[in-house]
Design an enzyme around this catalytic site. Sequence first.
Site, PDB file in Angstrom:
ATOM      1  N   ASP A   1      -8.262  -5.462   0.282  1.00 64.06           N
ATOM      2  CA  ASP A   1      -8.417  -6.339  -0.788  1.00 64.06           C
ATOM      3  C   ASP A   1      -8.151  -7.715  -0.706  1.00 64.06           C
ATOM      4  O   ASP A   1      -8.798  -8.618  -1.396  1.00 64.06           O
ATOM      5  CB  ASP A   1      -7.912  -5.677  -2.039  1.00 64.06           C
TER       6      ASP A   1
ATOM      7  N   HIS B   1       0.821  -1.225  -0.145  1.00 63.44           N
ATOM      8  CA  HIS B   1       0.063   0.034  -0.073  1.00 63.44           C
ATOM      9  C   HIS B   1       0.699   1.263   0.026  1.00 63.44           C
ATOM     10  O   HIS B   1       1.927   1.254   0.674  1.00 63.44           O
ATOM     11  CB  HIS B   1      -0.951  -0.012   1.297  1.00 63.44           C
TER      12      HIS B   1
END
Length: 429
Positions: free
Chosen positions: A364, A306
Amino acid sequence: MDNNNACVVVGGHSAELKLRSSTIGPSVLDIGSLYEQTKMFTYDPGFTSTASCESSITFIDGDEGVLLHRGYPIEQLAEHGDFLEVCYLLLYGELPTAAQKKDFDYRVVHHTMVHEQMSRFFTGFRRDAHPMAVMCGCVGALSAFYHDSTDITDPHQRMVASLRMIAKMPTLAAMAYKYHIGQPFVYPKNDLDYASNFLRMCFAVPCEEYVVNPVLARAMDRIFILHADHEQNASTSTVRLAGSSGANPFACVAAGIACLWGPAHGGANEAALNMLTEIGTVDRIPEYIARAKDKNDPFRLMGFGHRVYKNYDPRAKIMQKTAHEVLGELGIKDDPLLDIAIELERIALTDDYFIEKKLYPNVDFYSGITLKALGFPTTMFTVLFALARTVGWIAQWNEMIEDPEQRIGRPRQLYTGEPQREYVPVSKR
Ligand code: ACO
């Protein structure tokens, strides 16, 4: 020089720049006058060190794995709140009282239907169109239907547009799904809560009674909460940039949907599940870990890493728990994809490459498994993300419109092309 300011000396020019303090997290150096003082721009592709705006909506501490909406930790909101409560919080800045919540729910619920002409838009698409392509078109088209809420200078119209979008996104998303699978559209049912209504619009058929499973509805609601906002991510920045020119909010959200579609952003949940399916069995994980580490192989572990979180994404922990709850409720004892996910996570979290680069599972990683168990095809995953993120986009867009410092977003560039040269007629080239 003011002690609260910073002095930068470049190319023989010195510039005094204002320091602006945050409530938590890094303060910023206001470089707005840098060009005027030094005739230089700054360069920061991907905005790794650049704050694009001032905001009081969401705070992330990526090193500590903290996510706060209006100061409240995401864990507490996901555990105790519901999605519409979080919508209210994001839009208005405070948690609603019981009376405010009742009124807000009522106002959202009474905007769930879409103009009947909208259904014709869907039939213009091929049945095999990706539902995100359909969503880009249909949400953009909302501005052609709701002219009475496109005057962005009127706070009342802005709020009506905001409520319309929060209310209509589930209806449009469910229509995109129904059209995709060749089933009739199911109209919203306003005595159901937001998540239950959405599940019904997706999975009910006219020939049978649909009974909402409260465990699954709660899981759906929690997935919406986890995706509601995430400060200045790519799609939110896109919405802000589109809105900075004065574009109407429906058009801005359509721009956000287009940005979210990419596999490095919202498309990652679909990509993560496809990857788990491709890996297929636990014994093939080392092969994929090796590929992810190979500089010459473009493969990346989807659902890992991320831009901001250099620690466990707090949403991923809640998502993992939700995945187990949904699979338990549905009696799915052995989901091979969940087995692969758990083992992949275990190996990656102990592997030097992932530790050094601080690559942890993001939200996710587990959302795909959960959404698949809920009955959604992978092509719908990003649509669900868009549905939930709409409130974040809208809250950030409203904040931008109300910001007295707001100007059209117009980045500068480092030009490396040809200097000025003379045109040569084609006969002489
Ligand atoms: N698998 C393997 N290696 C990775 C991964 C990954 N998933 N993510 C990053 N790396 C490596 C990069 O190769 C790079 O290595 P290097 O320093 O040797 O060149 C290093 O880690 C840093 O990665 P960057 O791409 O520079 O980090 P950036 O902040 O630009 O990208 C991103 C973040 C796009 C999320 C990236 O981690 C990625 O592509 N992950 C997979 C896609 C994904 O899951 N996206 C969802 C994001 S969450 C969301 O949108 C809700």
